[in-house]
Design a protein around this motif. Structure first.
Motif, PDB file in Angstrom:
ATOM      1  N   LEU A 108     -43.073  72.640 -17.885  1.00  0.00           N
ATOM      2  CA  LEU A 108     -43.469  73.927 -17.322  1.00  0.00           C
ATOM      3  C   LEU A 108     -44.550  73.788 -16.261  1.00  0.00           C
ATOM      4  N   GLN A 109     -45.331  72.744 -16.325  1.00  0.00           N
ATOM      5  CA  GLN A 109     -46.422  72.613 -15.356  1.00  0.00           C
ATOM      6  C   GLN A 109     -45.902  72.398 -13.938  1.00  0.00           C
ATOM      7  N   TYR A 110     -44.626  72.046 -13.806  1.00  0.00           N
ATOM      8  CA  TYR A 110     -44.061  71.854 -12.472  1.00  0.00           C
ATOM      9  C   TYR A 110     -43.636  73.171 -11.828  1.00  0.00           C
ATOM     10  N   ASN A 111     -43.497  74.220 -12.623  1.00  0.00           N
ATOM     11  CA  ASN A 111     -43.149  75.522 -12.068  1.00  0.00           C
ATOM     12  C   ASN A 111     -44.341  76.101 -11.321  1.00  0.00           C
ATOM     13  N   ARG A 112     -44.045  76.921 -10.343  1.00  0.00           N
ATOM     14  CA  ARG A 112     -45.088  77.687  -9.677  1.00  0.00           C
ATOM     15  C   ARG A 112     -44.746  79.147  -9.865  1.00  0.00           C
ATOM     16  N   TYR A 113     -45.785  79.983  -9.977  1.00  0.00           N
ATOM     17  CA  TYR A 113     -45.556  81.394 -10.216  1.00  0.00           C
ATOM     18  C   TYR A 113     -46.466  82.196  -9.308  1.00  0.00           C
ATOM     19  N   LEU A 114     -45.850  83.064  -8.516  1.00  0.00           N
ATOM     20  CA  LEU A 114     -46.631  83.925  -7.633  1.00  0.00           C
ATOM     21  C   LEU A 114     -46.699  85.316  -8.247  1.00  0.00           C
ATOM     22  N   VAL A 115     -47.906  85.718  -8.651  1.00  0.00           N
ATOM     23  CA  VAL A 115     -48.120  87.014  -9.299  1.00  0.00           C
ATOM     24  C   VAL A 115     -48.041  88.131  -8.259  1.00  0.00           C
ATOM     25  N   ASP A 116     -47.350  89.195  -8.621  1.00  0.00           N
ATOM     26  CA  ASP A 116     -47.295  90.404  -7.795  1.00  0.00           C
ATOM     27  C   ASP A 116     -48.314  91.372  -8.390  1.00  0.00           C
ATOM     28  N   PRO A 117     -49.522  91.415  -7.858  1.00  0.00           N
ATOM     29  CA  PRO A 117     -50.605  92.181  -8.495  1.00  0.00           C
ATOM     30  C   PRO A 117     -50.236  93.647  -8.719  1.00  0.00           C
ATOM     31  N   GLY A 118     -50.446  94.098  -9.930  1.00  0.00           N
ATOM     32  CA  GLY A 118     -50.210  95.502 -10.268  1.00  0.00           C
ATOM     33  C   GLY A 118     -48.747  95.864 -10.452  1.00  0.00           C
ATOM     34  N   LYS A 119     -47.846  94.903 -10.351  1.00  0.00           N
ATOM     35  CA  LYS A 119     -46.419  95.200 -10.491  1.00  0.00           C
ATOM     36  C   LYS A 119     -45.761  94.219 -11.483  1.00  0.00           C
ATOM     37  N   PRO A 120     -46.163  94.256 -12.739  1.00  0.00           N
ATOM     38  CA  PRO A 120     -45.515  93.366 -13.715  1.00  0.00           C
ATOM     39  C   PRO A 120     -44.033  93.713 -13.853  1.00  0.00           C
ATOM     40  N   HIS A 121     -43.187  92.716 -13.972  1.00  0.00           N
ATOM     41  CA  HIS A 121     -41.751  92.996 -14.004  1.00  0.00           C
ATOM     42  C   HIS A 121     -41.219  93.199 -15.420  1.00  0.00           C
ATOM     43  N   ILE A 122     -42.081  93.048 -16.416  1.00  0.00           N
ATOM     44  CA  ILE A 122     -41.697  93.327 -17.802  1.00  0.00           C
ATOM     45  C   ILE A 122     -42.767  94.230 -18.409  1.00  0.00           C
ATOM     46  N   ALA A 123     -42.335  95.234 -19.181  1.00  0.00           N
ATOM     47  CA  ALA A 123     -43.289  96.093 -19.883  1.00  0.00           C
ATOM     48  C   ALA A 123     -42.777  96.347 -21.291  1.00  0.00           C
ATOM     49  N   ALA A 175     -46.552  88.925 -18.050  1.00  0.00           N
ATOM     50  CA  ALA A 175     -45.362  88.274 -17.492  1.00  0.00           C
ATOM     51  C   ALA A 175     -45.682  87.150 -16.514  1.00  0.00           C
ATOM     52  N   ASP A 176     -46.949  86.902 -16.231  1.00  0.00           N
ATOM     53  CA  ASP A 176     -47.301  85.784 -15.352  1.00  0.00           C
ATOM     54  C   ASP A 176     -46.784  84.493 -15.996  1.00  0.00           C
ATOM     55  N   GLY A 177     -46.002  83.748 -15.280  1.00  0.00           N
ATOM     56  CA  GLY A 177     -45.448  82.512 -15.815  1.00  0.00           C
ATOM     57  C   GLY A 177     -44.039  82.675 -16.354  1.00  0.00           C
ATOM     58  N   CYS A 178     -43.549  83.911 -16.434  1.00  0.00           N
ATOM     59  CA  CYS A 178     -42.179  84.147 -16.911  1.00  0.00           C
ATOM     60  C   CYS A 178     -41.197  83.356 -16.052  1.00  0.00           C
ATOM     61  N   THR A 232     -38.858  97.168 -20.806  1.00  0.00           N
ATOM     62  CA  THR A 232     -38.158  97.327 -19.533  1.00  0.00           C
ATOM     63  C   THR A 232     -38.299  96.008 -18.800  1.00  0.00           C
ATOM     64  N   TRP A 233     -37.263  95.632 -18.110  1.00  0.00           N
ATOM     65  CA  TRP A 233     -37.219  94.297 -17.500  1.00  0.00           C
ATOM     66  C   TRP A 233     -36.532  94.403 -16.150  1.00  0.00           C
ATOM     67  N   THR A 234     -37.183  93.964 -15.107  1.00  0.00           N
ATOM     68  CA  THR A 234     -36.568  93.889 -13.785  1.00  0.00           C
ATOM     69  C   THR A 234     -36.936  92.539 -13.198  1.00  0.00           C
ATOM     70  N   TYR A 235     -36.208  92.107 -12.209  1.00  0.00           N
ATOM     71  CA  TYR A 235     -36.607  90.890 -11.522  1.00  0.00           C
ATOM     72  C   TYR A 235     -37.851  91.181 -10.690  1.00  0.00           C
ATOM     73  N   PRO A 236     -38.717  90.191 -10.509  1.00  0.00           N
ATOM     74  CA  PRO A 236     -39.856  90.378  -9.612  1.00  0.00           C
ATOM     75  C   PRO A 236     -39.358  90.676  -8.194  1.00  0.00           C
ATOM     76  N   ARG A 237     -40.203  91.323  -7.414  1.00  0.00           N
ATOM     77  CA  ARG A 237     -39.845  91.582  -6.016  1.00  0.00           C
ATOM     78  C   ARG A 237     -39.641  90.252  -5.295  1.00  0.00           C
TER      79      ARG A 237
END
Ligand code: SF4
Length: 98
Positions: free
Chosen positions: A13-28, A63-66, A83-88
């Motif tokens: 998992l450490q090889y993945n990169r994750y770009l957070v979309d501030p204020g817009k989590p894609h899972i709730a 959802a950071d790191g999903c 609720t689940w959507t793909y990140p932007r």
């Protein structure tokens, strides 16, 4: 028995990169008093460790790191527990090695 070296999931998992979309989590997670069995199970089966219990026992998601595996979506979206959507576009996980 395979001669391939054993690598832990956490090391991969450490090889993945994750770009957070501030204020817009894609899972709730929907509001609840006591988590269902399936919702509680996500605290142990999410491969990215996104689900955890809060201090009062409800299950929360960060959802950071999903890695968008879809496990929680298959299990909990049909019941309305999440609720689940793909990140932007441009946000979310980037797999560096497939
Ligand atoms: S889609 Fe997969 S990695 Fe993302 S939060 Fe759900 S179970 Fe975890």
């Amino acid at each position: 028995m395979s001669d391939e070296p054993k690598v832990r999931v956490e090391e991969k998992l450490q090889y993945n990169r994750y770009l957070v979309d501030p204020g817009k989590p894609h899972i709730a997670v929907a509001p609840h008093e006591t988590p269902s069995r399936n919702l509680q199970a996500m605290t142990t089966i999410c491969p990215a460790g996104c689900y955890a219990n809060n201090a009062t026992g409800q299950v929360e998601v960060v959802a950071d790191g999903c890695m968008e595996c879809g496990t929680c979506r298959i299990l909990l979206e049909p019941t309305g527990e999440i609720t689940w959507t793909y990140p932007r576009g441009g946000f979310g996980v980037l797999f560096k090695f497939g």
